[in-house]
Design a protein around this motif. Structure first.
Motif, short mmCIF file in Angstrom:
data_model
loop_
_atom_site.label_atom_id
_atom_site.label_comp_id
_atom_site.label_asym_id
_atom_site.label_seq_id
_atom_site.Cartn_x
_atom_site.Cartn_y
_atom_site.Cartn_z
N UNK A 327 5.02 10.99 4.52
CA UNK A 327 3.93 10.38 3.74
C UNK A 327 2.72 10.12 4.62
N UNK A 328 2.94 9.74 5.87
CA UNK A 328 1.83 9.57 6.81
C UNK A 328 1.08 10.88 6.98
N UNK A 329 1.82 11.97 7.18
CA UNK A 329 1.19 13.29 7.33
C UNK A 329 0.38 13.65 6.09
N UNK A 330 0.85 13.20 4.91
CA UNK A 330 0.16 13.53 3.66
C UNK A 330 -1.07 12.63 3.44
N UNK A 331 -1.27 11.66 4.32
CA UNK A 331 -2.46 10.83 4.25
C UNK A 331 -2.27 9.48 3.60
N UNK A 332 -1.03 9.08 3.34
CA UNK A 332 -0.79 7.79 2.70
C UNK A 332 -0.93 6.65 3.72
N UNK A 333 -1.48 5.53 3.25
CA UNK A 333 -1.68 4.37 4.12
C UNK A 333 -0.36 3.62 4.30
N UNK A 334 -0.30 2.77 5.30
CA UNK A 334 0.92 2.00 5.55
C UNK A 334 1.29 1.11 4.37
N UNK A 335 0.35 0.38 3.75
CA UNK A 335 0.74 -0.42 2.57
C UNK A 335 1.29 0.44 1.43
N UNK A 336 0.70 1.60 1.21
CA UNK A 336 1.20 2.48 0.14
C UNK A 336 2.60 2.99 0.47
N UNK A 337 2.84 3.33 1.73
CA UNK A 337 4.16 3.81 2.13
C UNK A 337 5.21 2.72 1.93
N UNK A 338 4.87 1.49 2.29
CA UNK A 338 5.80 0.38 2.10
C UNK A 338 6.10 0.17 0.61
N UNK A 339 5.09 0.32 -0.23
CA UNK A 339 5.32 0.21 -1.67
C UNK A 339 6.28 1.29 -2.16
N UNK A 340 6.09 2.51 -1.70
CA UNK A 340 6.93 3.62 -2.12
C UNK A 340 8.37 3.45 -1.62
N UNK A 341 8.53 3.01 -0.40
CA UNK A 341 9.86 2.92 0.20
C UNK A 341 10.66 1.72 -0.31
N UNK A 342 9.96 0.66 -0.74
CA UNK A 342 10.70 -0.50 -1.22
C UNK A 342 9.91 -1.39 -2.18
N UNK A 343 8.60 -1.55 -1.93
CA UNK A 343 7.85 -2.59 -2.61
C UNK A 343 7.73 -2.43 -4.10
N UNK A 344 7.56 -1.21 -4.59
CA UNK A 344 7.34 -1.04 -6.02
C UNK A 344 8.54 -1.47 -6.84
#
Length: 354
Positions: A327-344
């Motif tokens: 996701x980092x390589x795809x340009x996603x920010x750290x907060x967005x990655x955290x949402x995808x991995x657990x937060x949402x």
């Protein structure tokens, strides 16, 4: 990064496949050498130890037992009472894992907050937190049984699995929800159980949207725009879930990731199936939503398949951590990655659990 997995068939693996999930992946694979009774023997990817290694400290863990009518050729139990009894055996396994200190059941916000706090500590062997989900409602003998299930901790339910069911039509079938389905939806809404729309066929999905106004998500579903099969959801269905403040968990079953996959023929290597396709599905949902607030992980790993039908770059469930870097390589920010991995999913639970 902490990971929430919205769909794992842990009790099915333990009870139906006779896997001791307290063993390591290697020990389970070794114990299955030479077995051919089920597809994917010796190719397992999930154990409680592997979940801890991958920092997957919380999941939706299923009960599953199909009741098949006399004219139904799918494998399953001959009566709804038998199916109910099997789900209760699966529940007993979860309880035994709790007694062993391996798992802990989450049923409300207070328990959820306490468990998340525990996983931020340095405690050496943390229990895997689980919320109970029922995949396919055919084991609900009549509507009164849903209260019994709720009292035992059930917090999410999918009305159908594969084929025509008692309360809805699922994958590989065509039909609506009928009077029993509408009655089930009313009771789900009354109890505050999360409705899991995964596996609903198109007609049952849209009839459900007309008859239900409570919290819903799709625990393990990919995008039909990327793999054109009715098991996946169309953009219109995905937008409906998004509009209802739901979350879609992307699933790692290879035939749902690759449009060229041939069952029994393809391999992850020959079909070039990897976590890149999972990122494609995540990104597609984010583009539809206009943000990264409605997608998560619902891996379904060891849900009737193993490494022979999963991404080539996933050997165990701990490899879900690779998604963060992709996701980092795809340009996603750290907060967005955290949402995808657990937060949402976790935020959804905090909004909807009692």
């Amino acid at each position: 990064m902490f990971i929430f997995d919205a769909h794992l068939d842990l009790s099915m693996n333990a009870m139906d496949w006779n896997r001791d999930l307290t063993w390591s992946i290697e020990e389970i694979r070794k114990s299955e050498l030479g077995l051919t009774d089920k597809p994917g023997r010796g190719n397992n990817t999930v154990s409680l130890e592997a979940m801890r290694k991958g920092n997957i400290g919380l999941c939706m863990a299923t009960q599953i037992a199909r009741y098949v009518h006399k004219d139904n050729t799918l494998p399953g139990w001959k009566s709804s009472h038998q199916a109910w009894a099997h789900t209760q055996g699966q529940l007993a396994w979860y309880k035994s894992m709790e007694e062993a200190g391996e798992m802990v059941q989450i049923t409300n916000k207070t328990q959820l907050d306490a468990h998340l706090a525990l996983w931020k500590t340095d405690k050496e062997k943390k229990p895997i937190g689980y919320l109970l989900s029922l995949e396919g409602a055919d084991s609900i003998v009549d509507i009164s049984y849903l209260q019994k299930a709720y009292d035992s901790g059930l917090r999410a339910i999918g009305p159908a699995h594969y084929g025509p069911g008692t309360y809805a039509h699922g994958t590989n079938s065509i039909g609506g929800i009928g009077a029993k389905g509408r009655e089930l939806l009313k009771e789900i809404e009354r109890l505050g159980i999360i409705l899991d729309v995964t596996h609903l066929c198109d007609l049952s999905f849209w009839e459900t949207m007309v008859n239900y106004d409570g919290p819903l998500w799709a625990s393990h579903n990919n995008c039909r725009a990327l793999v054109n099969h009715h098991r996946q959801f169309t953009d219109e269905q995905l937008k409906e879930i998004i509009d209802r403040k739901g979350v879609i968990g992307v699933v790692l079953d290879a035939w749902m990731m690759s449009p060229t996959w041939e069952r029994g023929v393809s391999t992850p290597q020959s079909a070039n199936v990897s976590l890149q396709q999972i990122i494609d599905n995540i990104d597609h949902i984010c583009q539809l939503a206009g943000n990264a607030n409605h997608v998560g992980i619902g891996s379904d790993l060891d849900g009737g398949f193993g490494t022979e039908q999963g991404p080539a770059d996933v050997d165990t469930i701990a490899d879900l951590q690779k998604i963060t870097r992709l996701l980092e390589y795809r340009g996603y920010t750290q907060p967005d990655i955290e949402n995808i991995m657990n937060g949402n999913f976790i935020n959804f639970l905090k909004r909807n659990l009692k």
